[in-house]
Design a protein around this motif. Sequence first.
Motif, PDB file in Angstrom:
ATOM      1  N   MET A  58      77.150  55.040 -44.829  1.00 32.69           N
ATOM      2  CA  MET A  58      76.332  55.194 -43.632  1.00 32.69           C
ATOM      3  C   MET A  58      74.830  55.152 -43.901  1.00 32.69           C
ATOM      4  SD  MET A  58      78.015  55.277 -40.770  1.00 32.69           S
ATOM      5  CE  MET A  58      77.038  56.172 -39.568  1.00 32.69           C
ATOM      6  N   ASP A  59      74.458  54.895 -45.150  1.00 33.19           N
ATOM      7  CA  ASP A  59      73.029  54.781 -45.478  1.00 33.19           C
ATOM      8  C   ASP A  59      72.499  53.352 -45.330  1.00 33.19           C
ATOM      9  OD1 ASP A  59      72.707  57.439 -46.019  1.00 33.19           O
ATOM     10  OD2 ASP A  59      72.833  57.244 -48.200  1.00 33.19           O
ATOM     11  N   ALA A  60      73.377  52.397 -45.074  1.00 32.88           N
ATOM     12  CA  ALA A  60      72.996  50.978 -45.118  1.00 32.88           C
ATOM     13  C   ALA A  60      71.781  50.669 -44.242  1.00 32.88           C
ATOM     14  CB  ALA A  60      74.178  50.105 -44.706  1.00 32.88           C
ATOM     15  N   LEU A  61      71.783  51.130 -42.997  1.00 30.18           N
ATOM     16  CA  LEU A  61      70.691  50.794 -42.082  1.00 30.18           C
ATOM     17  C   LEU A  61      69.436  51.600 -42.362  1.00 30.18           C
ATOM     18  CD1 LEU A  61      72.528  50.264 -38.663  1.00 30.18           C
ATOM     19  CD2 LEU A  61      72.095  48.634 -40.521  1.00 30.18           C
ATOM     20  N   TRP A  62      69.594  52.843 -42.839  1.00 29.07           N
ATOM     21  CA  TRP A  62      68.416  53.658 -43.190  1.00 29.07           C
ATOM     22  C   TRP A  62      67.710  53.061 -44.408  1.00 29.07           C
ATOM     23  CZ3 TRP A  62      67.512  56.217 -39.095  1.00 29.07           C
ATOM     24  CH2 TRP A  62      68.535  56.795 -38.354  1.00 29.07           C
ATOM     25  N   GLU A  63      68.500  52.554 -45.347  1.00 29.95           N
ATOM     26  CA  GLU A  63      67.926  51.883 -46.515  1.00 29.95           C
ATOM     27  C   GLU A  63      67.188  50.614 -46.082  1.00 29.95           C
ATOM     28  OE1 GLU A  63      69.638  49.289 -50.186  1.00 29.95           O
ATOM     29  OE2 GLU A  63      70.664  51.200 -49.836  1.00 29.95           O
ATOM     30  N   LEU A  64      67.787  49.895 -45.119  1.00 30.95           N
ATOM     31  CA  LEU A  64      67.158  48.695 -44.567  1.00 30.95           C
ATOM     32  C   LEU A  64      65.822  49.042 -43.900  1.00 30.95           C
ATOM     33  CD1 LEU A  64      67.522  45.614 -43.891  1.00 30.95           C
ATOM     34  CD2 LEU A  64      68.578  46.365 -41.746  1.00 30.95           C
ATOM     35  N   SER A  89      73.021  52.076 -31.935  1.00 29.40           N
ATOM     36  CA  SER A  89      73.924  52.565 -30.891  1.00 29.40           C
ATOM     37  C   SER A  89      74.075  54.078 -30.987  1.00 29.40           C
ATOM     38  CB  SER A  89      75.305  51.924 -31.055  1.00 29.40           C
ATOM     39  OG  SER A  89      75.905  52.352 -32.271  1.00 29.40           O
ATOM     40  N   ALA A  90      74.467  54.679 -29.878  1.00 28.58           N
ATOM     41  CA  ALA A  90      74.715  56.115 -29.867  1.00 28.58           C
ATOM     42  C   ALA A  90      75.823  56.520 -30.852  1.00 28.58           C
ATOM     43  CB  ALA A  90      75.064  56.569 -28.449  1.00 28.58           C
ATOM     44  N   PRO A  91      76.939  55.764 -30.942  1.00 29.31           N
ATOM     45  CA  PRO A  91      77.967  56.145 -31.928  1.00 29.31           C
ATOM     46  C   PRO A  91      77.452  56.174 -33.367  1.00 29.31           C
ATOM     47  CG  PRO A  91      78.905  54.652 -30.321  1.00 29.31           C
ATOM     48  CD  PRO A  91      77.434  54.696 -30.042  1.00 29.31           C
ATOM     49  N   PHE A  92      76.550  55.232 -33.722  1.00 27.50           N
ATOM     50  CA  PHE A  92      76.002  55.238 -35.080  1.00 27.50           C
ATOM     51  C   PHE A  92      75.214  56.520 -35.331  1.00 27.50           C
ATOM     52  CE2 PHE A  92      72.399  54.460 -37.940  1.00 27.50           C
ATOM     53  CZ  PHE A  92      73.077  54.119 -39.098  1.00 27.50           C
ATOM     54  N   MET A 101      74.980  62.006 -37.655  1.00 29.28           N
ATOM     55  CA  MET A 101      74.807  63.450 -37.451  1.00 29.28           C
ATOM     56  C   MET A 101      76.039  64.214 -37.958  1.00 29.28           C
ATOM     57  SD  MET A 101      74.381  65.464 -33.801  1.00 29.28           S
ATOM     58  CE  MET A 101      76.037  64.965 -33.260  1.00 29.28           C
ATOM     59  N   LYS A 102      77.223  63.742 -37.593  1.00 29.86           N
ATOM     60  CA  LYS A 102      78.459  64.443 -37.958  1.00 29.86           C
ATOM     61  C   LYS A 102      78.689  64.448 -39.467  1.00 29.86           C
ATOM     62  CE  LYS A 102      80.953  63.820 -33.601  1.00 29.86           C
ATOM     63  NZ  LYS A 102      82.051  63.103 -32.902  1.00 29.86           N
ATOM     64  N   LEU A 103      78.199  63.404 -40.140  1.00 30.88           N
ATOM     65  CA  LEU A 103      78.347  63.331 -41.590  1.00 30.88           C
ATOM     66  C   LEU A 103      77.292  64.158 -42.325  1.00 30.88           C
ATOM     67  CD1 LEU A 103      79.156  59.525 -41.960  1.00 30.88           C
ATOM     68  CD2 LEU A 103      80.704  61.424 -42.497  1.00 30.88           C
TER      69      LEU A 103
END
Length: 408
Positions: A347-353, A365-368, A373-375
Amino acid sequence: MKSLTDGQIIWEPTMEQIEQTVLTQYVKWLKEKKGLTFHDYHELWKWSVDELEEFWASLWEYCDVKAARKYDRVLAEQSMPGAKWFEGARLNYAENALLNDQEEKTAIFFRSEHIRKQEVSWKELKEKVASVAHSLRKLGVKSGDRVVAYMPNIPEAVIAFLATASIGAIWSSCSPDFGARSVIDRFKQVEPVVLLAVDGYQYNGNVYDKTSVVSQLIQELVTVKHTVLVPYIEKKILEVNLEDVIPWDDLLEEKAELSFESVPFDHPLWILYSSGTTGMPKPIVQGHGGILLEHFKSTKIHQGMTSGDTVFWFTTTGWMMWNLLMGGLLNEGTIVLYDGSPSFPNMDALWELAEDTGMTFFGTSAPFLTNSMKLGNKPMGKYDLSKLKSLFSTGAPLSGDGYKWVYE
């Protein structure tokens, strides 16, 4: 983390931040150039609704729309359906998107699950758009013809779209995660003359060969005269066995001058589709002028994008957020394309990007956000997100706790 209470304010902009917005600059411009004074946002909004012609004319002027011919009047016929906007105007969306003269500056930053980094400069973007537009003309494509793409969110899709729009042809796209029947149901209705497609794509670490789907599209889309294949997945993984297709690189062989077909304000730019949940997907036609002004209003005035911004939406070519992402080019900024799963390899892929690209606008998206948050993800503690100005959430409602997680 405590839950939010109804009506609780979790963030407010400072006066300094408000002063720096493009919206504030627009309000000041209206006062200086038009003698109009607005004390708050509601007053500005009410004027934009009550004085339609005045508002849209101001937007045209403030955003400096490039047009071969200016309009005769803003709203020739005030009726619904049948309203006639900006009659007499002749322009081109792609021309407004490619006015940038910052040649070596990055126009497109691209990453996928199997391509770690690719950048396209404004100079390269314009050169490739010119070549592809020239090649499409040589294939017989003319203004009003439909060009369709079965392609992921890659630079070739952006180049092909801008080339298509530049000659006045009409763009439409579907993502390769769509099955053959879903694509045929959409494309068959618009009678395309050219099909652009990829050999396959990768998602969540898995490679999907789509050459059989491309073959089926060629057989069933009887109006298609030429098919162009983009070799996206390495040839050593997939054996491409399609006859009578034109390699993408062939479209880039000839250098050409960048030119633009000036079209009427309501000339179709692209065709989107309804979801298809109530029968066949319905084609939705949107025009050069209307989308140009709406994109300026959305990206420049509301979102405050400038030439210094790096804009991202997590999307595919089958979702209208891809079309909105194209609006980032109107402001001479950099757009970020990502193809793949937002959770691969984690789940770090987009934050790293976001860190790697110096992202200023992060659309997701809201689910992302909810899953992050849940993780227990804490991206700020792991990545440098200091350039991030805004985070956009769409596709579903974001919970109060999701909002709170974002601001924390």
